[in-house]
Design an enzyme around this catalytic site. Sequence first.
Site, PDB file in Angstrom:
ATOM      1  N   ASP A  73     -14.537  29.336  20.209  1.00 58.37           N
ATOM      2  CA  ASP A  73     -15.098  30.193  19.174  1.00 58.37           C
ATOM      3  C   ASP A  73     -14.385  29.835  17.868  1.00 58.37           C
ATOM      4  O   ASP A  73     -13.272  29.296  17.889  1.00 58.37           O
ATOM      5  CB  ASP A  73     -14.864  31.656  19.540  1.00 58.37           C
ATOM      6  CG  ASP A  73     -15.191  32.598  18.412  1.00 58.37           C
ATOM      7  OD1 ASP A  73     -16.354  32.622  17.975  1.00 58.37           O
ATOM      8  OD2 ASP A  73     -14.267  33.287  17.940  1.00 58.37           O
TER       9      ASP A  73
ATOM     10  N   TYR B 194     -14.443  31.996  14.415  1.00 59.83           N
ATOM     11  CA  TYR B 194     -13.937  33.060  13.553  1.00 59.83           C
ATOM     12  C   TYR B 194     -13.066  34.051  14.321  1.00 59.83           C
ATOM     13  O   TYR B 194     -13.510  34.681  15.278  1.00 59.83           O
ATOM     14  CB  TYR B 194     -15.107  33.780  12.885  1.00 59.83           C
ATOM     15  CG  TYR B 194     -15.933  32.856  12.019  1.00 59.83           C
ATOM     16  CD1 TYR B 194     -15.418  32.355  10.825  1.00 59.83           C
ATOM     17  CD2 TYR B 194     -17.207  32.451  12.413  1.00 59.83           C
ATOM     18  CE1 TYR B 194     -16.159  31.492  10.035  1.00 59.83           C
ATOM     19  CE2 TYR B 194     -17.955  31.583  11.625  1.00 59.83           C
ATOM     20  CZ  TYR B 194     -17.422  31.108  10.440  1.00 59.83           C
ATOM     21  OH  TYR B 194     -18.161  30.242   9.660  1.00 59.83           O
TER      22      TYR B 194
ATOM     23  N   ARG C  16     -15.723  42.855   8.921  1.00 55.35           N
ATOM     24  CA  ARG C  16     -15.876  42.205  10.223  1.00 55.35           C
ATOM     25  C   ARG C  16     -16.692  43.074  11.169  1.00 55.35           C
ATOM     26  O   ARG C  16     -17.566  42.570  11.887  1.00 55.35           O
ATOM     27  CB  ARG C  16     -14.494  41.927  10.823  1.00 55.35           C
ATOM     28  CG  ARG C  16     -14.530  41.301  12.220  1.00 55.35           C
ATOM     29  CD  ARG C  16     -15.231  39.954  12.218  1.00 55.35           C
ATOM     30  NE  ARG C  16     -14.991  39.242  13.466  1.00 55.35           N
ATOM     31  CZ  ARG C  16     -15.616  38.126  13.808  1.00 55.35           C
ATOM     32  NH1 ARG C  16     -16.549  37.598  13.011  1.00 55.35           N
ATOM     33  NH2 ARG C  16     -15.344  37.522  14.953  1.00 55.35           N
TER      34      ARG C  16
ATOM     35  N   SER D 182     -20.269  28.573  17.830  1.00 53.45           N
ATOM     36  CA  SER D 182     -20.044  29.665  16.879  1.00 53.45           C
ATOM     37  C   SER D 182     -21.334  30.287  16.384  1.00 53.45           C
ATOM     38  O   SER D 182     -22.395  29.653  16.354  1.00 53.45           O
ATOM     39  CB  SER D 182     -19.253  29.114  15.682  1.00 53.45           C
ATOM     40  OG  SER D 182     -19.126  30.064  14.659  1.00 53.45           O
ATOM     41  N   ASN D 183     -21.214  31.543  15.940  1.00 54.22           N
ATOM     42  CA  ASN D 183     -22.297  32.186  15.203  1.00 54.22           C
ATOM     43  C   ASN D 183     -22.527  31.542  13.843  1.00 54.22           C
ATOM     44  O   ASN D 183     -23.588  31.707  13.245  1.00 54.22           O
ATOM     45  CB  ASN D 183     -21.964  33.666  14.978  1.00 54.22           C
ATOM     46  CG  ASN D 183     -22.252  34.537  16.182  1.00 54.22           C
ATOM     47  OD1 ASN D 183     -23.047  34.186  17.051  1.00 54.22           O
ATOM     48  ND2 ASN D 183     -21.602  35.686  16.250  1.00 54.22           N
TER      49      ASN D 183
END
Length: 234
Positions: A17, A19, A48, A124-125
């Site tokens: 991942d 972040y 967040r 990742s997003n």
Amino acid sequence: MAAAGPAPSRPVACVFDAYGTLFDIATPAELCREALGNAAAALTALWRRKQLEYTWLRSLMGHHADFSTVTADALDAALAALSIEPGALRQRLLDSYLALDVYPEVPLALERLRVSRLPLLILSNGTPSMLEAVCARAGIAASFEAMLSVEAVGVFKPHPSVYRLATDRLGCAPADIAFVSSNGWDVAGAASFGFRTIWVNRAANPVERLPGTPDAEIADLSHLPGLLSCGENA
């Protein structure tokens, strides 16, 4: 916090991942601390939280928007909730999201993994352009053979189709992949999909009450090479 125990065998690849795992999401507010003052920590936390909430809600609603858009929307919501006037500060914060600091132990941990010839990927997003920018700025782009983004499937983590991007890319079973994340919900999603999961529990949080539990838990990424049997002489 010590590692919970080594994985049973060397994985085919290690997938990270981004972040909160490699990159410190507190960077933008810290860079703007002179403008934010005592609100810096609150803004980081609320920004967040709204960012993640919006990814999950958009996925459930079937209204995908890329992570750049979601990040900006979440920032606007956080600034409004904290009664912070956006002004020029808004763009400074968003620009800083493309220049996040890596956690201090990240470069050496990645180098040790690379020396062991274990393939490394990001899942990742983040959009491809966001990931390319933040990795280049941090000087770690060369560590990864691929940066996989949810934009390829149009839905956010923890949807199974996101994790499938890694198995499709590597041509392997989920259990052959070691997946590393600091986000407990992400670890749960990846474990539910079938990955071996390693939780970077920086804040010493309790395990999430969700399907899928971590196979190992570490305090930071300095423990990862040893956990994956990637010591200096590997």
